[in-house]
Scaffold this active site. Structure first.
Site, PDB file in Angstrom:
ATOM      1  N   ARG A 158      -3.157 -14.243   7.753  1.00 13.64           N
ATOM      2  CA  ARG A 158      -1.720 -13.628   7.831  1.00 13.64           C
ATOM      3  C   ARG A 158      -1.539 -12.560   8.400  1.00 13.64           C
ATOM      4  NH1 ARG A 158       2.148 -15.588   9.358  1.00 13.64           N
ATOM      5  NH2 ARG A 158       1.299 -17.363   8.657  1.00 13.64           N
ATOM      6  N   LYS A 193      14.086   2.443  18.367  1.00 13.30           N
ATOM      7  CA  LYS A 193      14.557   1.622  17.300  1.00 13.30           C
ATOM      8  C   LYS A 193      13.374   0.706  17.061  1.00 13.30           C
ATOM      9  CE  LYS A 193      19.446   2.166  18.553  1.00 13.30           C
ATOM     10  NZ  LYS A 193      20.603   1.390  18.941  1.00 13.30           N
ATOM     11  N   LYS A 225      22.509  13.493  22.663  1.00  7.53           N
ATOM     12  CA  LYS A 225      23.453  12.419  22.231  1.00  7.53           C
ATOM     13  C   LYS A 225      24.714  13.139  21.764  1.00  7.53           C
ATOM     14  CE  LYS A 225      21.678   8.624  20.321  1.00  7.53           C
ATOM     15  NZ  LYS A 225      21.955   7.637  21.722  1.00  7.53           N
ATOM     16  N   GLU A 254      23.542  11.797  26.972  1.00  5.23           N
ATOM     17  CA  GLU A 254      24.419  10.712  26.935  1.00  5.23           C
ATOM     18  C   GLU A 254      25.924  11.306  27.263  1.00  5.23           C
ATOM     19  OE1 GLU A 254      24.296   7.849  23.559  1.00  5.23           O
ATOM     20  OE2 GLU A 254      25.779   9.292  22.844  1.00  5.23           O
ATOM     21  N   ASP A 275      26.946   5.492  28.254  1.00  6.89           N
ATOM     22  CA  ASP A 275      27.238   4.681  26.937  1.00  6.89           C
ATOM     23  C   ASP A 275      28.425   4.042  26.880  1.00  6.89           C
ATOM     24  OD1 ASP A 275      26.710   4.183  23.990  1.00  6.89           O
ATOM     25  OD2 ASP A 275      28.020   5.848  23.343  1.00  6.89           O
TER      26      ASP A 275
END
Length: 339
Positions: A158, A193, A225, A254, A275
Site C-alpha cells: 500500500r 501548491k 504577488k 504578478e 493573473d
C-alpha cells in the site's frame, strides 16, 4: 500522440530570453537540485547504491526519498506489525508481484516504489523493470515486477502504491497539458501548491509528464504577488525592494492590468505573471513585452482553453492543479506465488 522525452537533470542559470527548454526539464529559477551530485555515502543513505544513483540522476535526493519511504511504512505499521499478513502468510513464503497499470497513463515514481520495498524487505529482493518513469502505458501493462518474501511484499504494497499512483496521476495530467500545447512554444509548469513533504517528488512527476518546474521553494527565486504589492505600496516599489535586497535573483512579478505590465517591464522584471488575463489581453501583453521578458499566464486556465493562451505566444502556463488536484493513476499489485 507523441511521447515526451523522459525527465533529464538540468542545471539552470538565471533566465535568458530564447526558446523554451526541452520538455521534461526544470523551469527558470527552479532549485530542484537536478544535476547535483548528491552524497551517496551508505552511512547516510541505506538504499541500494544502484537505486540511490538512479534517484540522484533523476534530480531526487536519495536520502530524502529513503526518509519518505520510512515515514510511509512507519505510518502504516504504527509501531506494530502487519497483522493480516503475519497471520495468513508463512514466514518462508516467497512471491512475485507485478505492479500493473489498471488504466492508460504516464508513469512516475517507479524507483520511489522500489525505495519503499527496500526499507521493508528483510531479505534480498529482485526487481524487473518493464517501463521507465515518463513512459506512457496502457491498461493491463506491467510496470515493475518484484520477487521477494511474500510478507515483505504485502506489507510494502500500500505504501508503495500510494506514492506510485499519486505521482503517476500527476505525470498523466501533466502529459495531457503537454499534448494540448503540442506545436506551440508554450510550456506548462507547476506551482508550490504541493503536498507538504512531497514537493520534490510531485515536481519530479511533473517533469515525467513533460512539464517544467517553477521554483522549488521561497528561496529559489522571487515572485512578487498581490499581497507583496500591498505591503510594499505598489508593483514597481515591490520590485525595486527585491532587486535591491537580492540583486542576483530572478524576479517574477504578478500583474493584473496591462498598465502594470508596462510598469514592471520598465522596472526590469525577468518574468511577468499575467493573473486572470483573457487570451485577448494576454496577446496584448505579449505585444507590449516584445520578448524583453518571459510571460506566464495564471488563472482561468483549463485544458479546453490552453491552446488559445498558447497561441498568443506566452511562454508558460502556470497550472497549480497539476499537483493539487490530479487524480491518481490506478495501479495495482498482482501477486504470484513462487516456489
Amino acid at each position: 500522440m507523441s511521447t515526451p522525452d523522459r525527465p533529464q537533470p538540468v542545471s539552470l542559470p538565471l533566465p535568458t530570453l530564447g526558446p523554451p527548454a526541452e520538455a521534461g526539464g526544470c523551469g527558470d529559477g527552479c532549485g530542484c537540485g537536478a544535476g547535483e551530485d548528491f552524497d551517496l555515502d551508505p552511512l547516510e543513505c541505506g538504499l541500494d547504491p544502484d537505486l540511490a544513483q538512479l534517484l540522484a540522476e533523476a534530480g531526487l535526493d536519495p536520502v530524502q526519498v529513503e526518509d519518505i519511504a520510512h515515514m510511509a511504512i512507519e505510518e502504516d505499521l504504527d509501531q506494530g506489525v502487519d497483522i493480516t499478513t503475519v497471520a495468513t502468510v508463512a514466514e518462508d513464503s516467497r512471491s512475485a508481484g507485478d505492479f500493473t497499470a489498471r488504466e492508460a497513463g504516464t508513469v512516475a515514481g517507479l524507483h520511489i516504489a522500489e525505495a519503499v520495498l527496500s526499507v521493508v524487505c528483510t531479505d534480498e529482493f529482485e526487481v524487473e523493470r518493464h517501463v521507465e518513469d515518463g513512459d506512457r502505458v496502457e491498461a493491463g501493462q506491467k510496470l515493475l515486477t518484484v520477487r521477494t518474501r511474500t510478507r515483505d511484499l504485502l506489507t510494502a504494497e500500500r505504501s508503495a502504491l500510494n506514492l506510485l499512483c499519486r505521482l503517476s496521476g500527476i505525470a498523466t495530467t501533466t502529459a495531457r497539458w503537454v499534448d494540448a500545447l503540442e506545436g506551440t512554444t508554450t510550456q506548462v509548469r507547476d506551482t508550490r501548491k504541493t503536498t507538504p513533504g512531497l514537493r520534490a517528488l510531485e515536481k519530479y512527476a511533473v517533469r515525467c509528464g513533460g512539464g517544467v518546474n517553477h521554483r522549488m521553494s521561497l528561496s529559489d527565486a522571487a515572485l512578487v504577488k498581490d499581497n507583496h504589492v500591498v505591503a510594499a505600496g505598489g508593483v514597481a516599489a515591490a520590485f525595486k525592494l527585491v532587486r535591491e535586497e537580492f540583486p542576483g535573483v530572478a524576479i517574477e512579478v504578478e500583474v493584473d492590468t496591462l498598465h502594470q505590465v508596462r510598469e514592471v517591464l520598465d522596472a526590469g522584471a525577468d518574468l511577468i505573471l499575467l493573473d486572470n488575463f483573457t487570451p485577448a489581453e494576454t496577446a496584448e501583453a505579449v505585444a507590449i513585452v516584445g520578448g524583453q521578458a518571459f510571460l506566464e499566464s495564471s488563472g482561468r486556465l483549463t485544458l479546453d482553453n490552453a491552446r488559445a493562451y498558447a497561441d498568443t505566444g506566452v511562454n508558460f502556463l502556470a497550472v497549480g492543479a497539476l499537483t493539487h488536484s490530479s487524480p491518481i493513476l490506478d495501479i495495482g499489485l498482482d501477486l504470484r506465488a513462487e516456489a
